[in-house]
Structure formats: structure tokens, C-alpha cells
Design an enzyme around this catalytic site. Structure first.
Site, PDB file in Angstrom:
ATOM      1  N   ARG A  49       0.844  -1.203   0.000  1.00  0.00           N
ATOM      2  CA  ARG A  49       0.000   0.000   0.000  1.00  0.00           C
ATOM      3  C   ARG A  49       0.877   1.251   0.000  1.00  0.00           C
ATOM      4  O   ARG A  49       1.781   1.384   0.830  1.00  0.00           O
ATOM      5  CB  ARG A  49      -0.922  -0.005   1.213  1.00  0.00           C
ATOM      6  CG  ARG A  49      -2.012  -1.065   1.144  1.00  0.00           C
ATOM      7  CD  ARG A  49      -2.880  -1.067   2.378  1.00  0.00           C
ATOM      8  NE  ARG A  49      -2.137  -1.532   3.545  1.00  0.00           N
ATOM      9  CZ  ARG A  49      -2.675  -1.653   4.758  1.00  0.00           C
ATOM     10  NH1 ARG A  49      -3.932  -1.319   4.976  1.00  0.00           N
ATOM     11  NH2 ARG A  49      -1.940  -2.087   5.768  1.00  0.00           N
ATOM     12  N   ASP A  51       1.327   5.532   0.058  1.00  0.00           N
ATOM     13  CA  ASP A  51       0.700   6.726   0.623  1.00  0.00           C
ATOM     14  C   ASP A  51       0.333   7.722  -0.465  1.00  0.00           C
ATOM     15  O   ASP A  51       0.770   7.605  -1.618  1.00  0.00           O
ATOM     16  CB  ASP A  51       1.662   7.407   1.599  1.00  0.00           C
ATOM     17  CG  ASP A  51       1.895   6.585   2.856  1.00  0.00           C
ATOM     18  OD1 ASP A  51       1.011   5.803   3.229  1.00  0.00           O
ATOM     19  OD2 ASP A  51       2.981   6.738   3.464  1.00  0.00           O
ATOM     20  N   ARG A 196      11.183   6.720   3.186  1.00  0.00           N
ATOM     21  CA  ARG A 196      11.227   8.169   3.322  1.00  0.00           C
ATOM     22  C   ARG A 196      12.020   8.603   4.551  1.00  0.00           C
ATOM     23  O   ARG A 196      12.682   9.654   4.536  1.00  0.00           O
ATOM     24  CB  ARG A 196       9.808   8.725   3.364  1.00  0.00           C
ATOM     25  CG  ARG A 196       9.074   8.583   2.022  1.00  0.00           C
ATOM     26  CD  ARG A 196       7.590   8.834   2.161  1.00  0.00           C
ATOM     27  NE  ARG A 196       7.322  10.136   2.730  1.00  0.00           N
ATOM     28  CZ  ARG A 196       6.105  10.500   3.192  1.00  0.00           C
ATOM     29  NH1 ARG A 196       5.086   9.647   3.167  1.00  0.00           N
ATOM     30  NH2 ARG A 196       5.941  11.703   3.693  1.00  0.00           N
TER      31      ARG A 196
END
Length: 262
Positions: A49, A51, A196
Site C-alpha cells: 500500500r 501513501d 522516506r
């Protein structure tokens, strides 16, 4: 029948992968298009999944259907009902033992950083931005400390729902491509915001705010509060998912994000 699709999408057009009440997620668009072709609702399961703002060049999903359609219907037919920001790239038929998420052996991501004194509009939704110069050699040297099996709690979002923070990082490389810096990573799986958060730490090292040794020190501290801020989602690309050879999906090679400098 279980069908597997490989997708590409521009994440800036969507509120992430997972379905949303307002119908603004990638999954909402894909399931709606599949229903048009299958003639029934088709629930999807994806490999990872993403973002809001995160892109995919090689997202993999599966769904079950009772509809007997040619592969072209699951590619061109579905694409005819999808918005411009998402498209099916390939299709496979698999047995019911396949699961897009749990059958995956490893996943690959790339993160693009645009280096420039001023922000560039062409990279606004496709790369993170550093207005300071980055020492790529220092970033590459620091990144090597993450190779191997480790507890990645220092790079894990507080909202992460994974049962364990332990992951095996098989590859992490930092390269220059004109005005871009590309961070390429491969692991058996990733935690929420893991890439990230790693990129944010590497940027601090590249700026000279931390030493090359800091990334390894941060890793063993297992404390997210000691790390750098989470870097922007716009530069992140899901570039590949690898499965056991029996599913004939390994022939889908990892993709690469656009690397032309501006």
C-alpha cells in the site's frame, strides 16, 4: 479464477492506494474499472500500500473473478475505464495459492531527489527537493550500514502496523543522474515510511549535518525520535515486486523512474 495485474500510477492524482470513503484512492478507481469488465464487484489485494503522493511503476495486485475474459480485456479493457493517472501494464493467471502481498519475496523502491537552488515545477510531484548541495559519496558510504537483517525501528512510522520491525535490506545504492540523486532500495519488505525516513537521514548526511557513521548509530538506537524528518512522498516510486518462479511473474523486471536531469 485468480488474476494478477501489474499497475503503474502517478500518485499525485490519488489519496494513496487504499480505498477511501470519497473514492479518491487508486484502489477505488481500479476496482470500479474491474467491475465494468468482470460484470461483478472485484476486491483487490496489492503487494504494498502506497501513501498519497507516492508513485508506482510496478505495483502488483490480484483479484478473483468468475468472468471468462481474454487477457486483453484485463489490460486494455480495464484501462479504458481508468483515469489518466493509472494504467494496467500486464496480466497473468495464477492459482488460488498466490497472494500479491504474502507471496512476495522482495520489493524494490527508488527515491528521486532534485538538487537545485530553487524548486523546479517539473519535479514538483515527481521528486523530493534539496536546495542545498548533497555529497552523494558520503550518502552512499553511509547507506551501506543498512545492508543486512536489522531492527529498523529508527526508520518506522509511529502508525506502522507491522508485527515486527525486523527487515532484511538486500540493496541500497545512491547514485547521481544530472540534477537528480536516486536512492535505490531492495528488501524482503518495508515498514511504513521506512524509505522516506531513510532518505531523510541520508539527506542530512549529504548536507553535512551528520557524519557518515550516524546512520549506523541511528539504526542500533532503535528510536525514531532521534532520526531526521520524514522526507516528502513525491519522490518515492515502487519499482518492483518479486515472486517465486512458479508464478511466472519474475519475468516482470523492476522498472526505473525517469532520470533525465533538468
Amino acid at each position: 479464477m485468480r488474476v494478477v495485474l501489474r499497475l503503474a500510477y502517478e500518485g499525485g492524482d490519488f489519496s494513496g492506494w487504499q480505498t477511501q470513503p470519497a473514492g479518491t484512492a487508486v484502489q477505488d478507481s481500479v476496482q470500479s474499472a474491474l467491475a465494468r469488465i468482470a460484470g461483478h464487484a472485484a476486491a483487490t489485494v496489492c503487494a504494498g500500500r502506497t501513501d498519497a503522493g507516492v508513485h508506482a511503476l510496478a505495483q502488483v495486485l490480484h483479484f478473483d473473478t468468475t468472468a471468462d475474459r481474454p487477457d486483453s480485456a484485463w489490460v486494455r479493457g480495464v484501462n479504458a475505464h481508468l483515469p489518466a493517472g493509472v494504467a494496467v501494464q500486464a496480466c497473468r493467471r495464477v492459482d488460488d495459492g498466490f497472494n500479491a502481498r504474502y507471496s512476495a519475496l522482495r520489493r524494490s523502491y527508488s527515491y528521486l531527489i532534485y538538487r537545485g537552488e530553487h524548486r523546479h515545477p517539473l519535479y514538483a510531484s515527481r521528486a523530493g527537493w534539496s536546495f542545498r548541495e548533497l555529497d552523494v559519496a558520503r550518502m552512499a558510504a553511509a547507506a551501506r550500514d543498512l545492508i543486512g537483517t536489522h531492527d529498523f525501528s529508527s526508520f518506522r512510522s509511529s502508525q506502522c502496523q507491522a508485527s515486527t520491525p525486523v527487515r532484511t535490506m538486500e540493496k541500497i545504492e545512491v547514485r547521481e543522474h544530472g540534477s537528480l540523486v536516486a536512492v535505490e532500495l531492495q528488501a524482503n519488505a518495508f515498514l511504513h515510511h521506512m524509505v522516506r525516513n531513510i532518505v531523510g537521514a541520508l539527506v542530512w548526511i549529504g548536507m553535512g549535518r551528520r557524519s557518515e557513521q550516524w546512520l549506523g548509530e541511528l539504526l542500533v538506537q532503535r528510536d525514531r525520535r532521534r532520526g531526521a524528518p520524514t522526507f516528502a512522498p513525491q519522490g518515492l516510486y515502487l519499482t518492483g515486486v518479486e515472486y517465486p518462479a512458479q508464478y511466472d511473474i519474475g519475468s516482470w523486471p523492476p522498472a526505473r523512474p525517469p532520470l533525465a536531469g533538468v
